[in-house]
Design a protein around this motif. Sequence first.
Motif, PDB file in Angstrom:
ATOM      1  N   LEU A 182       6.646   5.406   6.033  1.00  0.00           N
ATOM      2  CA  LEU A 182       5.952   4.174   5.701  1.00  0.00           C
ATOM      3  C   LEU A 182       6.714   2.999   6.287  1.00  0.00           C
ATOM      4  CD1 LEU A 182       3.772   2.549   4.173  1.00  0.00           C
ATOM      5  CD2 LEU A 182       5.287   2.601   2.168  1.00  0.00           C
ATOM      6  N   PHE A 183       6.056   2.279   7.183  1.00  0.00           N
ATOM      7  CA  PHE A 183       6.639   1.072   7.768  1.00  0.00           C
ATOM      8  C   PHE A 183       6.172  -0.111   6.932  1.00  0.00           C
ATOM      9  CE2 PHE A 183       6.832   4.159  11.060  1.00  0.00           C
ATOM     10  CZ  PHE A 183       7.918   3.819  11.856  1.00  0.00           C
ATOM     11  N   GLY A 184       7.142  -0.885   6.420  1.00  0.00           N
ATOM     12  CA  GLY A 184       6.779  -1.965   5.512  1.00  0.00           C
ATOM     13  C   GLY A 184       7.720  -3.134   5.575  1.00  0.00           C
ATOM     14  N   MET A 185       7.518  -4.057   4.646  1.00  0.00           N
ATOM     15  CA  MET A 185       8.366  -5.237   4.497  1.00  0.00           C
ATOM     16  C   MET A 185       8.483  -5.492   3.008  1.00  0.00           C
ATOM     17  SD  MET A 185       8.106  -8.732   3.827  1.00  0.00           S
ATOM     18  CE  MET A 185       9.106 -10.178   4.162  1.00  0.00           C
ATOM     19  N   TRP A 186       9.669  -5.720   2.518  1.00  0.00           N
ATOM     20  CA  TRP A 186       9.970  -5.688   1.105  1.00  0.00           C
ATOM     21  C   TRP A 186       9.105  -6.634   0.258  1.00  0.00           C
ATOM     22  CZ3 TRP A 186      11.574  -9.824  -1.872  1.00  0.00           C
ATOM     23  CH2 TRP A 186      11.953 -10.978  -1.186  1.00  0.00           C
ATOM     24  N   ALA A 187       8.680  -7.784   0.811  1.00  0.00           N
ATOM     25  CA  ALA A 187       7.960  -8.784   0.020  1.00  0.00           C
ATOM     26  C   ALA A 187       6.444  -8.609   0.050  1.00  0.00           C
ATOM     27  CB  ALA A 187       8.309 -10.188   0.520  1.00  0.00           C
ATOM     28  N   SER A 188       5.943  -7.589   0.722  1.00  0.00           N
ATOM     29  CA  SER A 188       4.506  -7.420   0.899  1.00  0.00           C
ATOM     30  C   SER A 188       3.862  -6.643  -0.252  1.00  0.00           C
ATOM     31  CB  SER A 188       4.213  -6.687   2.209  1.00  0.00           C
ATOM     32  OG  SER A 188       2.854  -6.285   2.255  1.00  0.00           O
ATOM     33  N   PRO A 189       2.889  -7.245  -0.951  1.00  0.00           N
ATOM     34  CA  PRO A 189       2.172  -6.498  -1.986  1.00  0.00           C
ATOM     35  C   PRO A 189       1.343  -5.357  -1.403  1.00  0.00           C
ATOM     36  CG  PRO A 189       1.118  -8.616  -1.595  1.00  0.00           C
ATOM     37  CD  PRO A 189       2.399  -8.634  -0.825  1.00  0.00           C
ATOM     38  N   PHE A 190       0.933  -5.491  -0.149  1.00  0.00           N
ATOM     39  CA  PHE A 190       0.140  -4.454   0.503  1.00  0.00           C
ATOM     40  C   PHE A 190       0.975  -3.203   0.747  1.00  0.00           C
ATOM     41  CE2 PHE A 190      -1.457  -8.641   1.760  1.00  0.00           C
ATOM     42  CZ  PHE A 190      -2.742  -8.562   1.258  1.00  0.00           C
ATOM     43  N   VAL A 191       2.230  -3.406   1.045  1.00  0.00           N
ATOM     44  CA  VAL A 191       3.152  -2.275   1.219  1.00  0.00           C
ATOM     45  C   VAL A 191       3.471  -1.643  -0.125  1.00  0.00           C
ATOM     46  CG1 VAL A 191       5.491  -1.631   1.930  1.00  0.00           C
ATOM     47  CG2 VAL A 191       4.151  -3.210   3.336  1.00  0.00           C
ATOM     48  N   ARG A 192       3.713  -2.475  -1.119  1.00  0.00           N
ATOM     49  CA  ARG A 192       4.105  -1.955  -2.429  1.00  0.00           C
ATOM     50  C   ARG A 192       3.009  -1.108  -3.060  1.00  0.00           C
ATOM     51  NH1 ARG A 192       9.662  -2.697  -3.691  1.00  0.00           N
ATOM     52  NH2 ARG A 192      10.356  -4.488  -2.486  1.00  0.00           N
ATOM     53  N   ARG A 193       1.753  -1.474  -2.826  1.00  0.00           N
ATOM     54  CA  ARG A 193       0.664  -0.659  -3.396  1.00  0.00           C
ATOM     55  C   ARG A 193       0.652   0.742  -2.782  1.00  0.00           C
ATOM     56  NH1 ARG A 193      -4.606  -3.757  -0.715  1.00  0.00           N
ATOM     57  NH2 ARG A 193      -3.957  -5.360  -2.202  1.00  0.00           N
ATOM     58  N   ILE A 194       1.052   0.840  -1.522  1.00  0.00           N
ATOM     59  CA  ILE A 194       1.135   2.156  -0.874  1.00  0.00           C
ATOM     60  C   ILE A 194       2.285   2.966  -1.464  1.00  0.00           C
ATOM     61  CG2 ILE A 194       1.386   3.385   1.309  1.00  0.00           C
ATOM     62  CD1 ILE A 194      -1.196   1.696   1.004  1.00  0.00           C
ATOM     63  N   GLN A 195       3.408   2.321  -1.705  1.00  0.00           N
ATOM     64  CA  GLN A 195       4.551   3.010  -2.299  1.00  0.00           C
ATOM     65  C   GLN A 195       4.210   3.564  -3.678  1.00  0.00           C
ATOM     66  OE1 GLN A 195       7.357  -0.401  -1.536  1.00  0.00           O
ATOM     67  NE2 GLN A 195       8.706   1.241  -0.857  1.00  0.00           N
ATOM     68  N   VAL A 196       3.508   2.774  -4.478  1.00  0.00           N
ATOM     69  CA  VAL A 196       3.102   3.245  -5.804  1.00  0.00           C
ATOM     70  C   VAL A 196       2.182   4.458  -5.674  1.00  0.00           C
ATOM     71  CG1 VAL A 196       1.830   2.673  -7.912  1.00  0.00           C
ATOM     72  CG2 VAL A 196       3.368   0.988  -6.898  1.00  0.00           C
ATOM     73  N   ALA A 197       1.210   4.388  -4.769  1.00  0.00           N
ATOM     74  CA  ALA A 197       0.277   5.501  -4.583  1.00  0.00           C
ATOM     75  C   ALA A 197       0.998   6.776  -4.162  1.00  0.00           C
ATOM     76  CB  ALA A 197      -0.780   5.128  -3.543  1.00  0.00           C
ATOM     77  N   LEU A 198       1.923   6.659  -3.218  1.00  0.00           N
ATOM     78  CA  LEU A 198       2.673   7.832  -2.767  1.00  0.00           C
ATOM     79  C   LEU A 198       3.473   8.446  -3.908  1.00  0.00           C
ATOM     80  CD1 LEU A 198       3.940   6.536   0.700  1.00  0.00           C
ATOM     81  CD2 LEU A 198       2.311   8.402   0.329  1.00  0.00           C
ATOM     82  N   GLU A 199       4.075   7.608  -4.727  1.00  0.00           N
ATOM     83  CA  GLU A 199       4.878   8.126  -5.832  1.00  0.00           C
ATOM     84  C   GLU A 199       4.013   8.702  -6.945  1.00  0.00           C
ATOM     85  OE1 GLU A 199       8.444   6.487  -7.059  1.00  0.00           O
ATOM     86  OE2 GLU A 199       8.869   5.453  -5.186  1.00  0.00           O
TER      87      GLU A 199
END
Length: 221
Positions: free
Chosen positions: A6-23
Amino acid sequence: MAEVKLFGMWASPFVRRIQVALELKGVEYEYVEEDLANKSEVLLKYNPLHKKVPVLVHKGKPIAESLVILEYIDETWKNNPILPQDPYQRANARFWAKFVDEKCGADLWQLAWTKGEERENAMEEACQNLKILENELKNKKFFGGEGIGLVDLTGTFIAYWWVDVIQEAAGIELVTKEKFPVLWNWIHEFVSCPTVKKNLPNKEKMVEFLRDRFSSGSWKY
């Protein structure tokens, strides 16, 4: 090479939603932090059209755009579904996820940058959309029912970025327990979920990050 990246940026809510889904799915993945002021050649290769994060890479194949990625995750890893099985309910979830992103989230983000009379007008528009969203939630624990679903994940921006961070950083009070009691209960349930909570950025760091951008009048960094 990891099977899932997962390529992301720490402050992005769009990235964080993907991290939650994966977990939520129990998917092991490698996270790659991007400097969006100096994007890597790998990111540009994987997302040449938009040149943005998040990008999910599964078995060497990239998928871009967060809502598309969420659906891909749900279709690829069947446990703990985030979309309903019934076709009508799935379509309905997609509709509300799009409403959250394109109306509620977009209007709230625009509101954060406004001043004076423009802010008052933006507040009214945002209020109307949030009331529509609250009516859809009604008495459910989550938009997905008893468990976190697509609409809840899409609403991460509202539940955390707006309520806990942007309102403080921009000096705005809009979403409160008194004004939106149903949404407020959902926000508490959502951000209290251990999987969600562990994937949210530090509040103080986020507030400082956004205050810098609001004061400069530019999102560029």
